[in-house]
Design a protein around this motif. Structure first.
Motif, PDB file in Angstrom:
ATOM      1  N   HIS A 131     -30.495 -30.432 -41.547  1.00  0.00           N
ATOM      2  CA  HIS A 131     -30.566 -30.048 -40.308  1.00  0.00           C
ATOM      3  C   HIS A 131     -32.829 -29.953 -39.669  1.00  0.00           C
ATOM      4  O   HIS A 131     -32.187 -29.972 -38.425  1.00  0.00           O
ATOM      5  CB  HIS A 131     -30.880 -28.160 -40.461  1.00  0.00           C
ATOM      6  CG  HIS A 131     -29.354 -27.338 -40.232  1.00  0.00           C
ATOM      7  ND1 HIS A 131     -28.438 -27.886 -39.473  1.00  0.00           N
ATOM      8  CD2 HIS A 131     -28.907 -27.479 -40.876  1.00  0.00           C
ATOM      9  CE1 HIS A 131     -27.560 -26.942 -39.436  1.00  0.00           C
ATOM     10  NE2 HIS A 131     -27.205 -27.003 -41.046  1.00  0.00           N
TER      11      HIS A 131
ATOM     12  N   ASP B 297     -29.023 -32.807 -35.348  1.00  0.00           N
ATOM     13  CA  ASP B 297     -28.439 -30.988 -34.718  1.00  0.00           C
ATOM     14  C   ASP B 297     -27.652 -30.155 -35.077  1.00  0.00           C
ATOM     15  O   ASP B 297     -26.482 -30.789 -35.682  1.00  0.00           O
ATOM     16  CB  ASP B 297     -28.197 -31.034 -32.780  1.00  0.00           C
ATOM     17  CG  ASP B 297     -29.180 -32.445 -32.184  1.00  0.00           C
ATOM     18  OD1 ASP B 297     -30.097 -32.073 -32.908  1.00  0.00           O
ATOM     19  OD2 ASP B 297     -28.873 -33.417 -31.307  1.00  0.00           O
ATOM     20  N   SER B 298     -28.033 -29.086 -34.747  1.00  0.00           N
ATOM     21  CA  SER B 298     -26.548 -28.172 -35.189  1.00  0.00           C
ATOM     22  C   SER B 298     -24.959 -28.412 -34.750  1.00  0.00           C
ATOM     23  O   SER B 298     -24.868 -29.009 -33.494  1.00  0.00           O
ATOM     24  CB  SER B 298     -26.862 -26.813 -35.332  1.00  0.00           C
ATOM     25  OG  SER B 298     -27.930 -26.320 -36.140  1.00  0.00           O
ATOM     26  N   THR B 299     -24.289 -28.117 -35.864  1.00  0.00           N
ATOM     27  CA  THR B 299     -23.014 -28.797 -35.305  1.00  0.00           C
ATOM     28  C   THR B 299     -21.901 -27.362 -34.262  1.00  0.00           C
ATOM     29  O   THR B 299     -22.488 -25.927 -35.242  1.00  0.00           O
ATOM     30  CB  THR B 299     -21.522 -28.941 -36.015  1.00  0.00           C
ATOM     31  OG1 THR B 299     -22.409 -30.216 -36.461  1.00  0.00           O
ATOM     32  CG2 THR B 299     -20.759 -29.817 -35.556  1.00  0.00           C
ATOM     33  N   LYS B 300     -21.876 -27.050 -33.681  1.00  0.00           N
ATOM     34  CA  LYS B 300     -21.347 -25.982 -33.012  1.00  0.00           C
ATOM     35  C   LYS B 300     -19.758 -25.382 -33.867  1.00  0.00           C
ATOM     36  O   LYS B 300     -19.050 -26.729 -33.262  1.00  0.00           O
ATOM     37  CB  LYS B 300     -20.406 -25.757 -31.717  1.00  0.00           C
ATOM     38  CG  LYS B 300     -22.363 -26.312 -30.278  1.00  0.00           C
ATOM     39  CD  LYS B 300     -22.708 -24.186 -30.171  1.00  0.00           C
ATOM     40  CE  LYS B 300     -24.269 -25.146 -29.490  1.00  0.00           C
ATOM     41  NZ  LYS B 300     -25.600 -25.148 -30.337  1.00  0.00           N
ATOM     42  N   PHE B 301     -18.962 -24.292 -33.854  1.00  0.00           N
ATOM     43  CA  PHE B 301     -17.826 -24.714 -34.356  1.00  0.00           C
ATOM     44  C   PHE B 301     -16.525 -24.455 -33.229  1.00  0.00           C
ATOM     45  O   PHE B 301     -17.216 -23.653 -31.858  1.00  0.00           O
ATOM     46  CB  PHE B 301     -17.429 -22.896 -34.848  1.00  0.00           C
ATOM     47  CG  PHE B 301     -16.371 -23.171 -35.751  1.00  0.00           C
ATOM     48  CD1 PHE B 301     -16.009 -23.555 -36.175  1.00  0.00           C
ATOM     49  CD2 PHE B 301     -15.200 -22.061 -34.584  1.00  0.00           C
ATOM     50  CE1 PHE B 301     -14.574 -23.198 -37.089  1.00  0.00           C
ATOM     51  CE2 PHE B 301     -14.448 -21.424 -35.414  1.00  0.00           C
ATOM     52  CZ  PHE B 301     -13.764 -22.007 -36.169  1.00  0.00           C
ATOM     53  N   GLY B 302     -16.161 -25.064 -32.991  1.00  0.00           N
ATOM     54  CA  GLY B 302     -14.854 -25.573 -31.851  1.00  0.00           C
ATOM     55  C   GLY B 302     -13.988 -23.654 -31.724  1.00  0.00           C
ATOM     56  O   GLY B 302     -13.039 -24.626 -31.313  1.00  0.00           O
TER      57      GLY B 302
ATOM     58  N   ARG C  25     -12.410 -18.412 -34.771  1.00  0.00           N
ATOM     59  CA  ARG C  25     -13.364 -17.688 -34.786  1.00  0.00           C
ATOM     60  C   ARG C  25     -13.920 -16.861 -35.429  1.00  0.00           C
ATOM     61  O   ARG C  25     -15.114 -16.553 -35.545  1.00  0.00           O
ATOM     62  CB  ARG C  25     -13.581 -18.300 -33.209  1.00  0.00           C
ATOM     63  CG  ARG C  25     -15.300 -18.544 -32.952  1.00  0.00           C
ATOM     64  CD  ARG C  25     -15.254 -18.527 -30.784  1.00  0.00           C
ATOM     65  NE  ARG C  25     -16.331 -19.013 -30.607  1.00  0.00           N
ATOM     66  CZ  ARG C  25     -17.062 -19.421 -30.376  1.00  0.00           C
ATOM     67  NH1 ARG C  25     -16.206 -20.780 -31.094  1.00  0.00           N
ATOM     68  NH2 ARG C  25     -18.371 -19.913 -30.109  1.00  0.00           N
TER      69      ARG C  25
ATOM     70  N   ILE D 122     -16.451 -26.184 -41.273  1.00  0.00           N
ATOM     71  CA  ILE D 122     -16.438 -26.758 -39.530  1.00  0.00           C
ATOM     72  C   ILE D 122     -17.089 -28.108 -39.151  1.00  0.00           C
ATOM     73  O   ILE D 122     -16.976 -29.014 -38.486  1.00  0.00           O
ATOM     74  CB  ILE D 122     -17.716 -26.490 -38.948  1.00  0.00           C
ATOM     75  CG1 ILE D 122     -19.030 -26.163 -38.305  1.00  0.00           C
ATOM     76  CG2 ILE D 122     -18.702 -26.787 -40.644  1.00  0.00           C
ATOM     77  CD1 ILE D 122     -20.248 -25.681 -37.798  1.00  0.00           C
TER      78      ILE D 122
ATOM     79  N   TYR E 157     -15.149 -30.202 -36.479  1.00  0.00           N
ATOM     80  CA  TYR E 157     -16.306 -30.200 -35.131  1.00  0.00           C
ATOM     81  C   TYR E 157     -17.791 -31.502 -35.385  1.00  0.00           C
ATOM     82  O   TYR E 157     -18.603 -31.216 -34.443  1.00  0.00           O
ATOM     83  CB  TYR E 157     -16.856 -29.185 -34.588  1.00  0.00           C
ATOM     84  CG  TYR E 157     -15.309 -27.988 -34.860  1.00  0.00           C
ATOM     85  CD1 TYR E 157     -14.730 -28.248 -33.533  1.00  0.00           C
ATOM     86  CD2 TYR E 157     -15.141 -27.445 -35.604  1.00  0.00           C
ATOM     87  CE1 TYR E 157     -13.711 -27.636 -33.227  1.00  0.00           C
ATOM     88  CE2 TYR E 157     -13.745 -26.884 -35.682  1.00  0.00           C
ATOM     89  CZ  TYR E 157     -13.536 -27.297 -34.779  1.00  0.00           C
ATOM     90  OH  TYR E 157     -12.188 -25.673 -34.704  1.00  0.00           O
ATOM     91  N   TYR E 158     -17.808 -32.105 -36.796  1.00  0.00           N
ATOM     92  CA  TYR E 158     -18.701 -33.007 -36.829  1.00  0.00           C
ATOM     93  C   TYR E 158     -19.267 -34.195 -35.684  1.00  0.00           C
ATOM     94  O   TYR E 158     -17.596 -34.816 -35.790  1.00  0.00           O
ATOM     95  CB  TYR E 158     -18.863 -33.000 -38.065  1.00  0.00           C
ATOM     96  CG  TYR E 158     -19.809 -32.278 -39.026  1.00  0.00           C
ATOM     97  CD1 TYR E 158     -21.537 -31.424 -39.021  1.00  0.00           C
ATOM     98  CD2 TYR E 158     -18.598 -31.894 -40.107  1.00  0.00           C
ATOM     99  CE1 TYR E 158     -21.688 -30.926 -39.617  1.00  0.00           C
ATOM    100  CE2 TYR E 158     -19.752 -30.442 -40.947  1.00  0.00           C
ATOM    101  CZ  TYR E 158     -21.161 -30.223 -40.531  1.00  0.00           C
ATOM    102  OH  TYR E 158     -21.644 -29.617 -41.767  1.00  0.00           O
TER     103      TYR E 158
END
Length: 179
Positions: free
Chosen positions: A98, A102-107, A113, A174, A177-178
């Motif tokens: 981290h 950058d943090s990965t956003k859950f898609g 979700r 997650i 979404y990387y």
């Protein structure tokens, strides 16, 4: 024979570590080395490694419980020390990732979700709560206060196991979404 003085000696350290770890992790989570002029490559290879460490930790915890139920105290002790070391390795890698990425956003969308965020939030909250529980449980064992060790271990074990397993689940959910 139990050694209450040993437990009392470690109590202030347990409190300190239980506060310092989540605070430092929270601070470092927001620190990006590139913002300080360090040109480091993102450590994008780490998430599958630390997810694997979580899976191994879960297995070690289960085998450790099986060992103590069979009366093998020495193996149990070694396995629990290994589980703590694995958890520390996870933490170092998690922070390193981290600080460089950058943090990965859950898609995911819809019900998945909500499931993801429920698992993630419960994982994070229990990972904070597990620090003092693990330390207290460990100190009671080294102090040979086995009755109280067993009492708190009955709480610590399932929570720690949950944290380890949900760490893997969060990664699996997650990982698509990387970037």
């Amino acid at each position: 024979m139990e050694d209450n003085s040993l437990e009392k000696k470690y109590n202030k350290y347990i409190i300190l570590v239980s506060i310092v770890i989540p605070v430092v992790v929270a601070i470092l989570f927001g620190v990006k080395l590139k913002d300080f002029g360090y040109n480091v490559e993102p450590l994008t290879f780490l998430p599958p490694i630390y997810a694997t460490i979580n899976a191994i930790t879960a297995l070690v915890l289960i085998v450790a419980v099986m060992a103590i139920k069979k009366g093998n105290r020495k193996l149990h002790e070694r396995l629990m020390t290994t589980a703590i070391a694995l958890s520390l390795a996870f933490l170092v890698m998690y922070i390193a990732y981290h600080m460089t990425s950058d943090s990965t956003k859950f898609g995911g969308e819809g019900v998945v979700r909500y499931v993801y965020f429920f698992i993630l939030i419960s994982h994070i909250l229990l990972s904070i709560a597990i620090v003092p529980l693990v330390l207290i449980t460990y100190v009671r064992a080294i102090a040979k206060n086995f009755e109280n060790h067993k009492k708190i271990a009955r709480v610590t074990f399932p929570l720690w196991l949950y944290v380890a397993i949900t760490g893997v689940i969060v990664y699996l959910m997650i990982s698509p979404y990387y970037v």
